[in-house]
Design a protein around this motif. Sequence first.
Motif, PDB file in Angstrom:
ATOM      1  N   ARG A  54      -8.442   8.138  -2.256  1.00 24.42           N
ATOM      2  CA  ARG A  54      -9.328   9.227  -2.703  1.00 24.42           C
ATOM      3  C   ARG A  54      -9.353  10.371  -1.699  1.00 24.42           C
ATOM      4  NH1 ARG A  54     -13.306  12.028  -1.920  1.00 24.42           N
ATOM      5  NH2 ARG A  54     -14.688  12.781  -3.586  1.00 24.42           N
ATOM      6  N   ASP A  55      -9.440   9.984  -0.411  1.00 29.88           N
ATOM      7  CA  ASP A  55      -9.500  11.011   0.636  1.00 29.88           C
ATOM      8  C   ASP A  55      -8.198  11.788   0.710  1.00 29.88           C
ATOM      9  OD1 ASP A  55     -12.032  10.206   1.120  1.00 29.88           O
ATOM     10  OD2 ASP A  55     -11.601   9.121   2.981  1.00 29.88           O
ATOM     11  N   ALA A  56      -7.096  11.103   0.483  1.00 30.89           N
ATOM     12  CA  ALA A  56      -5.793  11.783   0.519  1.00 30.89           C
ATOM     13  C   ALA A  56      -5.706  12.810  -0.605  1.00 30.89           C
ATOM     14  CB  ALA A  56      -4.662  10.761   0.415  1.00 30.89           C
ATOM     15  N   VAL A  57      -6.196  12.451  -1.792  1.00 29.32           N
ATOM     16  CA  VAL A  57      -6.208  13.402  -2.912  1.00 29.32           C
ATOM     17  C   VAL A  57      -7.110  14.586  -2.540  1.00 29.32           C
ATOM     18  CG1 VAL A  57      -6.897  13.746  -5.324  1.00 29.32           C
ATOM     19  CG2 VAL A  57      -5.754  11.624  -4.644  1.00 29.32           C
ATOM     20  N   ASP A  58      -8.273  14.276  -2.002  1.00 27.87           N
ATOM     21  CA  ASP A  58      -9.256  15.311  -1.651  1.00 27.87           C
ATOM     22  C   ASP A  58      -8.682  16.301  -0.617  1.00 27.87           C
ATOM     23  OD1 ASP A  58     -11.711  16.572  -1.585  1.00 27.87           O
ATOM     24  OD2 ASP A  58     -12.520  15.259  -0.026  1.00 27.87           O
ATOM     25  N   ARG A  59      -7.929  15.770   0.357  1.00 25.17           N
ATOM     26  CA  ARG A  59      -7.411  16.613   1.463  1.00 25.17           C
ATOM     27  C   ARG A  59      -6.042  17.219   1.154  1.00 25.17           C
ATOM     28  NH1 ARG A  59      -8.295  12.015   4.528  1.00 25.17           N
ATOM     29  NH2 ARG A  59      -6.052  11.994   4.827  1.00 25.17           N
ATOM     30  N   HIS A  60      -5.536  17.042  -0.056  1.00 23.35           N
ATOM     31  CA  HIS A  60      -4.158  17.474  -0.385  1.00 23.35           C
ATOM     32  C   HIS A  60      -3.167  16.859   0.592  1.00 23.35           C
ATOM     33  CE1 HIS A  60      -5.349  20.544  -3.353  1.00 23.35           C
ATOM     34  NE2 HIS A  60      -6.418  20.647  -2.599  1.00 23.35           N
ATOM     35  N   ASP A  83      -0.321  15.175   1.101  1.00 23.37           N
ATOM     36  CA  ASP A  83       0.864  14.731   0.356  1.00 23.37           C
ATOM     37  C   ASP A  83       1.596  13.595   1.060  1.00 23.37           C
ATOM     38  OD1 ASP A  83       1.594  16.451   2.362  1.00 23.37           O
ATOM     39  OD2 ASP A  83       3.201  17.418   1.213  1.00 23.37           O
ATOM     40  N   GLU A  84       1.572  13.611   2.385  1.00 19.68           N
ATOM     41  CA  GLU A  84       2.289  12.560   3.133  1.00 19.68           C
ATOM     42  C   GLU A  84       1.693  11.181   2.870  1.00 19.68           C
ATOM     43  OE1 GLU A  84       2.861  12.986   7.390  1.00 19.68           O
ATOM     44  OE2 GLU A  84       3.635  15.019   6.997  1.00 19.68           O
ATOM     45  N   THR A  85       0.383  11.103   2.930  1.00 18.83           N
ATOM     46  CA  THR A  85      -0.277   9.803   2.700  1.00 18.83           C
ATOM     47  C   THR A  85      -0.037   9.336   1.262  1.00 18.83           C
ATOM     48  OG1 THR A  85      -1.953  10.274   4.354  1.00 18.83           O
ATOM     49  CG2 THR A  85      -2.508   8.599   2.730  1.00 18.83           C
ATOM     50  N   LEU A  86      -0.154  10.252   0.310  1.00 17.81           N
ATOM     51  CA  LEU A  86       0.082   9.862  -1.094  1.00 17.81           C
ATOM     52  C   LEU A  86       1.503   9.344  -1.266  1.00 17.81           C
ATOM     53  CD1 LEU A  86      -1.688  12.841  -2.914  1.00 17.81           C
ATOM     54  CD2 LEU A  86      -2.512  10.491  -2.708  1.00 17.81           C
ATOM     55  N   GLN A  87       2.468  10.103  -0.701  1.00 11.81           N
ATOM     56  CA  GLN A  87       3.876   9.694  -0.828  1.00 11.81           C
ATOM     57  C   GLN A  87       4.092   8.318  -0.185  1.00 11.81           C
ATOM     58  OE1 GLN A  87       6.176  11.823  -2.311  1.00 11.81           O
ATOM     59  NE2 GLN A  87       7.764  10.259  -2.200  1.00 11.81           N
ATOM     60  N   ARG A  88       3.488   8.102   0.973  1.00  8.95           N
ATOM     61  CA  ARG A  88       3.675   6.836   1.682  1.00  8.95           C
ATOM     62  C   ARG A  88       3.084   5.661   0.890  1.00  8.95           C
ATOM     63  NH1 ARG A  88       0.356   3.931   4.254  1.00  8.95           N
ATOM     64  NH2 ARG A  88      -1.263   5.504   4.547  1.00  8.95           N
ATOM     65  N   ILE A  89       1.882   5.826   0.369  1.00  2.85           N
ATOM     66  CA  ILE A  89       1.239   4.726  -0.377  1.00  2.85           C
ATOM     67  C   ILE A  89       2.039   4.406  -1.644  1.00  2.85           C
ATOM     68  CG2 ILE A  89      -0.803   4.087  -1.729  1.00  2.85           C
ATOM     69  CD1 ILE A  89      -2.497   5.677   0.329  1.00  2.85           C
ATOM     70  N   PHE A  90       2.437   5.449  -2.382  1.00  2.00           N
ATOM     71  CA  PHE A  90       3.156   5.207  -3.645  1.00  2.00           C
ATOM     72  C   PHE A  90       4.538   4.612  -3.381  1.00  2.00           C
ATOM     73  CE2 PHE A  90       0.600   8.978  -5.529  1.00  2.00           C
ATOM     74  CZ  PHE A  90      -0.521   8.174  -5.603  1.00  2.00           C
ATOM     75  N   THR A  91       5.200   5.079  -2.310  1.00  2.00           N
ATOM     76  CA  THR A  91       6.532   4.556  -1.993  1.00  2.00           C
ATOM     77  C   THR A  91       6.442   3.076  -1.616  1.00  2.00           C
ATOM     78  OG1 THR A  91       7.217   6.727  -1.230  1.00  2.00           O
ATOM     79  CG2 THR A  91       8.573   4.872  -0.518  1.00  2.00           C
ATOM     80  N   GLU A  92       5.460   2.766  -0.805  1.00  2.00           N
ATOM     81  CA  GLU A  92       5.281   1.369  -0.377  1.00  2.00           C
ATOM     82  C   GLU A  92       4.922   0.481  -1.575  1.00  2.00           C
ATOM     83  OE1 GLU A  92       5.226  -2.014   1.647  1.00  2.00           O
ATOM     84  OE2 GLU A  92       6.136  -0.105   2.215  1.00  2.00           O
ATOM     85  N   ALA A  93       4.071   0.982  -2.458  1.00  2.00           N
ATOM     86  CA  ALA A  93       3.675   0.210  -3.646  1.00  2.00           C
ATOM     87  C   ALA A  93       4.888  -0.008  -4.552  1.00  2.00           C
ATOM     88  CB  ALA A  93       2.569   0.927  -4.398  1.00  2.00           C
ATOM     89  N   LYS A  94       5.684   1.042  -4.742  1.00  2.00           N
ATOM     90  CA  LYS A  94       6.854   0.914  -5.623  1.00  2.00           C
ATOM     91  C   LYS A  94       7.860  -0.084  -5.040  1.00  2.00           C
ATOM     92  CE  LYS A  94      10.797   3.436  -7.545  1.00  2.00           C
ATOM     93  NZ  LYS A  94      11.047   2.339  -8.493  1.00  2.00           N
ATOM     94  N   ARG A  95       8.049  -0.019  -3.712  1.00  2.00           N
ATOM     95  CA  ARG A  95       8.983  -0.943  -3.070  1.00  2.00           C
ATOM     96  C   ARG A  95       8.518  -2.394  -3.280  1.00  2.00           C
ATOM     97  NH1 ARG A  95       9.414  -4.051   0.694  1.00  2.00           N
ATOM     98  NH2 ARG A  95       7.321  -3.676   1.478  1.00  2.00           N
ATOM     99  N   ALA A  96       7.228  -2.621  -3.081  1.00  2.00           N
ATOM    100  CA  ALA A  96       6.693  -3.981  -3.219  1.00  2.00           C
ATOM    101  C   ALA A  96       6.779  -4.460  -4.673  1.00  2.00           C
ATOM    102  CB  ALA A  96       5.247  -4.018  -2.727  1.00  2.00           C
ATOM    103  N   ARG A  97       6.460  -3.566  -5.603  1.00  2.00           N
ATOM    104  CA  ARG A  97       6.479  -3.976  -7.024  1.00  2.00           C
ATOM    105  C   ARG A  97       7.910  -4.213  -7.509  1.00  2.00           C
ATOM    106  NH1 ARG A  97       6.649  -5.996 -11.167  1.00  2.00           N
ATOM    107  NH2 ARG A  97       5.242  -5.913 -12.953  1.00  2.00           N
ATOM    108  N   ASP A  98       8.862  -3.366  -7.052  1.00  2.00           N
ATOM    109  CA  ASP A  98      10.259  -3.538  -7.460  1.00  2.00           C
ATOM    110  C   ASP A  98      10.833  -4.856  -6.921  1.00  2.00           C
ATOM    111  OD1 ASP A  98      10.102  -1.167  -8.763  1.00  2.00           O
ATOM    112  OD2 ASP A  98      11.283  -0.007  -7.317  1.00  2.00           O
TER     113      ASP A  98
END
Length: 292
Positions: free
Chosen positions: A258-264, A266-281
């Motif tokens: 939430r805080d990452a979205v609030d602060r724009h 982008d690095e944190t969002l990219q890191r969380i989504f990349t890590e999640a995608k890697r784990a799910r794949d």
Amino acid sequence: MIRRLCIVGVGLIGGSLARALREAGYVDEIVGSSRRAGHLQEAVDLGVIDRYDTDPAKAVAGADMVFVSVPLGAMRAVFERIGPALSPGAVVTDGGSAKASVVRDLDAALGRVPDWFVPGHPIAGTERSGVAASFPELYRGRRVILTPTAQTAPEATAKVRAMWEAAGAQVNTMSVEHHDEVLAATSHLPHMLAFALVESLARMAEQREIFEYAAGGFRDFTRIASSDPTMWRDICLANRDALLHALDRFETDLRVLRDAVDRHDDETLQRIFTEAKRARDAFNDPAESSQD
Ligand code: NAP
């Protein structure tokens, strides 16, 4: 081989085990028990059980294996009824989604945790309930976790393992505590999130429009919110401590997002989504197309 199997709670989980073992030719006779004769007659009509008794004490008489697959909130009362009625040498196991509560219930019902009890949990299921939803392939290639206690006789565990393997499952053993922590994170928490999201959306004024435009993502994420409310109420209460721990940790992680979205950020969002995608794949579930 099981000579006489008694299933207390002939719904999705109990009915599917009965069907699988029958199909495997692993059991001679299956006796069912639950509260409502109508449900049990339906199980007879579907060929899932051979006969039934609504009194679990009568149903377990002469059984060499007993599988208890009632909602967690009903376990203690069932143990109180069947404990004194079991035949010598009978092995009892269960399919409850939390394990410490089941062991506590048995202890409370009988004043001890007997050597013939093997706590268990099939990691398989669907969001549907009742014997009509049961099917023989439910456990094929799926995992079943057994959590023998310090008292459990190794021969009893071996018999329950062999039963699940005959139903097509892969059996693992772990401690009761470890089971409850792992399942709180991997099953109970996702169900909480799905229930919470759907209930929250359903309360929004424009809910009709929201559901109208809901597409694949919503469907994938929320299918499990159709699961039985009573069963999930019982699971939350039964696995309270481990579930609270998982919810608190998730709340912290969601706050980071939430805080990452609030602060724009982008690095944190990219890191969380990349890590999640890697784990799910990397998560390779042989039963991806089936349910959990
Ligand atoms: P279900 O389809 O609703 O079946 C529950 C059965 O228990 C019904 O036959 C019901 O019949 C009987 N029952 C309910 N209360 C009872 C009571 N007080 N005394 C005797 N019988 C009673 O539920 P299920 O999905 O099979 O779940 C059964 C157990 O498996 C639960 O402990 C759950 O935590 C566990 N489990 C579920 C899943 C899943 O995905 N569904 C997965 C793994 C484990 P009557 O109404 O006739 O009594």
